[in-house]
Design a protein around this motif. Structure first.
Motif, PDB file in Angstrom:
ATOM      1  N   HIS A 210       0.907  -1.045  -0.100  1.00  0.00           N
ATOM      2  CA  HIS A 210      -0.103  -0.025   0.073  1.00  0.00           C
ATOM      3  C   HIS A 210       0.886   0.994  -0.073  1.00  0.00           C
ATOM      4  O   HIS A 210       0.272   2.449   0.377  1.00  0.00           O
ATOM      5  CB  HIS A 210      -0.879   0.098   1.211  1.00  0.00           C
ATOM      6  CG  HIS A 210      -1.809  -1.223   1.393  1.00  0.00           C
ATOM      7  ND1 HIS A 210      -2.783  -1.484   0.743  1.00  0.00           N
ATOM      8  CD2 HIS A 210      -1.652  -2.528   1.927  1.00  0.00           C
ATOM      9  CE1 HIS A 210      -3.261  -2.607   1.215  1.00  0.00           C
ATOM     10  NE2 HIS A 210      -2.620  -3.148   1.887  1.00  0.00           N
ATOM     11  N   ARG A 211       2.059   1.144  -0.498  1.00  0.00           N
ATOM     12  CA  ARG A 211       3.075   2.291  -0.249  1.00  0.00           C
ATOM     13  C   ARG A 211       2.586   3.564  -1.081  1.00  0.00           C
ATOM     14  O   ARG A 211       3.299   4.496  -0.845  1.00  0.00           O
ATOM     15  CB  ARG A 211       4.441   1.844  -0.620  1.00  0.00           C
ATOM     16  CG  ARG A 211       4.829   1.205  -2.161  1.00  0.00           C
ATOM     17  CD  ARG A 211       6.059   0.703  -2.321  1.00  0.00           C
ATOM     18  NE  ARG A 211       6.034   0.071  -3.553  1.00  0.00           N
ATOM     19  CZ  ARG A 211       5.799  -1.142  -4.021  1.00  0.00           C
ATOM     20  NH1 ARG A 211       5.228  -1.785  -2.831  1.00  0.00           N
ATOM     21  NH2 ARG A 211       6.083  -1.427  -5.012  1.00  0.00           N
ATOM     22  N   ARG A 212       1.807   3.403  -1.956  1.00  0.00           N
ATOM     23  CA  ARG A 212       1.408   4.606  -2.785  1.00  0.00           C
ATOM     24  C   ARG A 212       0.503   5.535  -2.027  1.00  0.00           C
ATOM     25  O   ARG A 212       0.222   6.517  -2.442  1.00  0.00           O
ATOM     26  CB  ARG A 212       0.949   4.326  -3.972  1.00  0.00           C
ATOM     27  CG  ARG A 212       1.783   3.336  -4.993  1.00  0.00           C
ATOM     28  CD  ARG A 212       1.260   2.922  -6.374  1.00  0.00           C
ATOM     29  NE  ARG A 212       2.030   2.439  -7.011  1.00  0.00           N
ATOM     30  CZ  ARG A 212       3.155   2.909  -7.956  1.00  0.00           C
ATOM     31  NH1 ARG A 212       3.466   4.169  -7.974  1.00  0.00           N
ATOM     32  NH2 ARG A 212       3.962   2.120  -8.609  1.00  0.00           N
ATOM     33  N   ALA A 213      -0.173   5.139  -0.928  1.00  0.00           N
ATOM     34  CA  ALA A 213      -0.889   5.694  -0.281  1.00  0.00           C
ATOM     35  C   ALA A 213      -0.064   6.841   0.566  1.00  0.00           C
ATOM     36  O   ALA A 213       0.848   6.390   1.056  1.00  0.00           O
ATOM     37  CB  ALA A 213      -1.959   4.804   0.818  1.00  0.00           C
ATOM     38  N   PRO A 214      -0.549   8.162   0.644  1.00  0.00           N
ATOM     39  CA  PRO A 214       0.234   9.086   1.316  1.00  0.00           C
ATOM     40  C   PRO A 214       0.650   8.694   2.660  1.00  0.00           C
ATOM     41  O   PRO A 214       2.014   8.784   3.070  1.00  0.00           O
ATOM     42  CB  PRO A 214      -0.718  10.394   1.081  1.00  0.00           C
ATOM     43  CG  PRO A 214      -1.489  10.007   0.025  1.00  0.00           C
ATOM     44  CD  PRO A 214      -1.771   8.781   0.163  1.00  0.00           C
TER      45      PRO A 214
ATOM     46  N   SER B  35       3.330   5.855   2.670  1.00  0.00           N
ATOM     47  CA  SER B  35       4.294   6.246   2.339  1.00  0.00           C
ATOM     48  C   SER B  35       5.353   6.921   3.308  1.00  0.00           C
ATOM     49  O   SER B  35       6.377   6.884   3.464  1.00  0.00           O
ATOM     50  CB  SER B  35       4.440   6.961   0.932  1.00  0.00           C
ATOM     51  OG  SER B  35       3.729   8.097   1.184  1.00  0.00           O
TER      52      SER B  35
END
Length: 474
Positions: free
Chosen positions: A454-458, A461
Motif C-alpha cells: 500500500h506504499r502509494r497511499a500518502p 508512504s
C-alpha cells in the motif's frame, strides 16, 4: 554495611524527625498506615509501593520530600494540608544538593524519591551540583549512554563495594541491612527505567548489580532475616535482568536468568518469587514460539500463587496461560483463560498484590488480550483492545504506550486499514527517541512489510520512509 561508606570528613548532618507526619499516623502501626496509603493511592488512580519501612523513613526524616505520586496521595489523605503541614521540606530545597553516598541514617533510596545522587558520568567530581528529578535522569543517563557507568556506580553504594571486591578477587564481606536495601533498590530502579525507556539500553549494565547480588549471597549474611531479603532480592533482580534480555530479543539469556530466579525461589521456599519466575517463563515461552510450554508454566505459576491471596496476580497468570492457548490456536482454551483473567481482575487490588505488579492495570489487561486475539487472527477485536490499552496507559509507562500502539498499528494494517495502521506506526516512531526496545522495533518492521503493497497511499508512504530512516538498536 552502609555506614562504612561515610568517612569522618564527610560529617553528614543527621536527619530531623518528621514529628508532624508521626502525629498524623496516630494510633495506627506503620504497617496499618502503609496499607491506608496504598488504599488512598488506588482511590485516585496512583500506584505506590508504600510499606512500614517507607513510613518509618518518612518519620525519621530520611525522606525530606516525597515524590509527586506520594505527594498526591498524602494530600488526598489529608485534604486542606500542604506538604509543609505534613512536615516535609519544599521540593526546591532538596533538588540540586551536592551528591554524597548514602549514610546508614539515610538508608537506600525509595524508587521515586527526590534524593541526592552523584552524576555517574563524572564520578571524579563529587562536589558538582546536579538537579535530581523524580524520574532519576542521572541514573537514566548512566544506563542509556555508552559509557562505563553502571547502575551500581550511580547510586547503590553497598552493592558497588561487593562488585568491586568480587572483580578484584577479594573476599566479599557478609551482608547486612544496607546491602539488602541496596539490592531491593536496584530492582526498583531497573523496573522504573525499563518502564520509561525500554530494555535495549539497560541490559548489559544491569548485569553488574546482579553479579554483585550473587557475590553477596555467596558471602553470607549477618542475620537470617537479611539472608532471606538477599535471596528474595537476588531472585527478583535475576527476573528483572531476564526481562531486559527478553525484551531486547536475547531469549537464551532471558531463559537462563529466569531459571536462576526459579532455582533461588525453590531453594528458599519463596512461593511469591517462584510464581513471578514462572510468570515470566510463560511469557518468554510464548514469545519464543513454545506455546505449550507457556501454558504449562502459567498453570504452574497459578498453582503456586493461589495461596498468596492476590487476585490481580492470578489475573495476570491467567493471561499468560491465554497467550499460550492462543499460540496453540486453541480459541476455546484462550477464551476460558481470558474470562478467568477478567473475573480475577474485577476483584480489585489487595494488600497481597506483589510490588513488581505495579505495571498491571486495565491497560495491560487490554494489551495482553489484544495480543491473544492478534495471535488468533481476529484483527478487528485485537485492534479494539490495543487501542483501548494505549488510551488507558499511564503516561509514566512510556514503553508500554509504544508497545500497545505498535500492536494497534499491526492489527489495523493486517485488518485492512492501512492508513490507520500507518498513522499508529508513526506515533510509535515518535516515541522511539525515548524507548529502546527490540520487541517494538521487530513489531514495526513486521507492520512495514504488511503495508508495503500500500506504499502509494500518502499516509503509508510517510510511515515507510520514516521507518526506513530510523536507526535500529544494535
Amino acid at each position: 554495611m552502609a555506614s562504612s561508606m561515610v568517612t569522618s570528613s564527610q560529617s553528614p548532618t543527621p536527619p530531623r524527625p518528621n514529628l508532624a507526619f508521626r502525629r498524623l499516623r496516630g494510633q495506627r502501626s506503620p504497617a496499618e498506615f502503609a496499607a491506608a496509603v496504598r488504599r488512598a493511592a488506588r482511590e485516585i488512580g496512583e500506584s505506590v509501593s508504600c510499606d512500614a519501612r517507607y513510613v518509618g523513613r518518612v518519620e525519621a526524616g530520611e525522606i525530606r520530600c516525597p515524590n509527586y505520586a506520594y505527594e498526591r496521595v498524602f494530600l488526598h489523605m489529608f485534604p486542606g494540608r500542604t506538604l509543609s503541614d505534613l512536615g516535609f521540606a519544599s521540593r526546591a530545597s532538596v533538588r540540586g544538593r551536592r551528591g554524597r553516598p548514602p549514610t546508614e541514617t539515610q538508608g537506600t533510596y525509595e524508587p521515586y524519591d527526590t534524593q541526592d545522587m552523584q552524576d555517574p558520568q563524572d564520578p571524579q567530581d563529587p562536589d558538582e551540583t546536579y538537579d535530581n528529578y523524580e524520574e532519576s535522569d542521572v541514573l537514566r543517563r548512566a544506563f542509556m549512554t555508552g559509557g562505563g557507568a553502571t547502575v551500581a556506580a550511580a547510586s547503590l553504594g553497598p552493592l558497588r563495594l561487593a562488585l568491586d571486591a568480587a572483580a578484584a578477587g577479594r573476599p566479599v564481606r557478609r551482608a547486612g541491612t544496607g546491602e539488602a536495601g541496596a539490592l531491593e533498590e536496584a530492582v526498583r530502579r531497573i523496573r522504573l527505567l525499563d518502564d520509561r525507556h525500554g530494555a535495549d539500553g539497560l541490559y548489559q549494565r544491569a548485569a553488574a548489580p546482579l553479579r554483585a547480588a550473587y557475590a553477596l549471597l555467596d558471602a553470607g549474611a549477618t542475620r537470617q532475616t537479611t539472608a532471606d531479603r538477599l535471596h528474595s532480592g537476588a531472585g527478583e533482580l535475576a527476573i528483572s535482568v531476564g526481562w531486559l534480555a527478553h525484551d531486547s530479543g536475547r531469549f537464551d539469556d532471558a531463559r537462563s536468568h529466569y531459571a536462576e530466579a526459579l532455582a533461588t525461589a525453590r531453594v528458599t521456599g519463596d512461593d511469591a518469587l517462584e510464581a513471578h519466575a514462572f510468570c515470566n517463563t510463560a511469557f518468554l515461552a510464548r514469545d519464543a514460539g513454545r506455546p505449550r510450554e507457556a501454558v504449562r508454566a502459567a498453570q504452574a505459576a497459578q498453582r503456586v500463587a493461589r495461596p498468596l491471596g492476590s487476585a490481580r496476580l492470578m489475573s495476570l497468570l491467567a493471561l499468560r496461560e491465554a497467550g499460550g492457548w492462543a499460540g496453540l490456536a486453541d480459541r476455546t482454551g484462550c477464551e476460558q483463560a481470558l474470562a478467568r483473567a477478567q473475573a480475577y481482575f474485577e476483584r480489585g487490588h489487595s494488600d497481597a498484590d506483589p510490588e513488581w505488579m505495579s505495571f498491571y492495570g486495565e491497560a495491560e489487561l487490554e494489551g495482553l488480550e489484544a495480543q491473544c486475539w492478534s495471535t488468533l487472527g481476529d484483527w478487528r477485536r485485537a485492534a479494539r483492545h490495543a487501542r483501548r490499552a494505549a488510551e488507558l496507559q499511564d503516561p509514566h509507562f512510556t514503553r508500554n504506550i509504544a508497545l500497545y500502539t505498535a500492536e494497534l498499528a499491526d492489527d489495523l494494517a493486517r485488518g485492512g486499514h492501512p492508513d490507520e495502521g500507518a498513522a499508529a506506526g508513526l506515533r510509535v516512531l515518535e516515541l522511539l527517541g525515548e524507548v529502546q526496545s527490540s520487541r517494538i522495533q521487530t513489531m514495526l518492521a513486521a507492520t512495514a512489510r504488511v503495508l508495503l503493497p500500500h506504499r502509494r497511499a500518502p499516509g503509508v508512504s510517510a510511515f515507510l520512509e520514516r521507518h526506513a530512516s530510523t536507526p535500529r538498536s544494535a
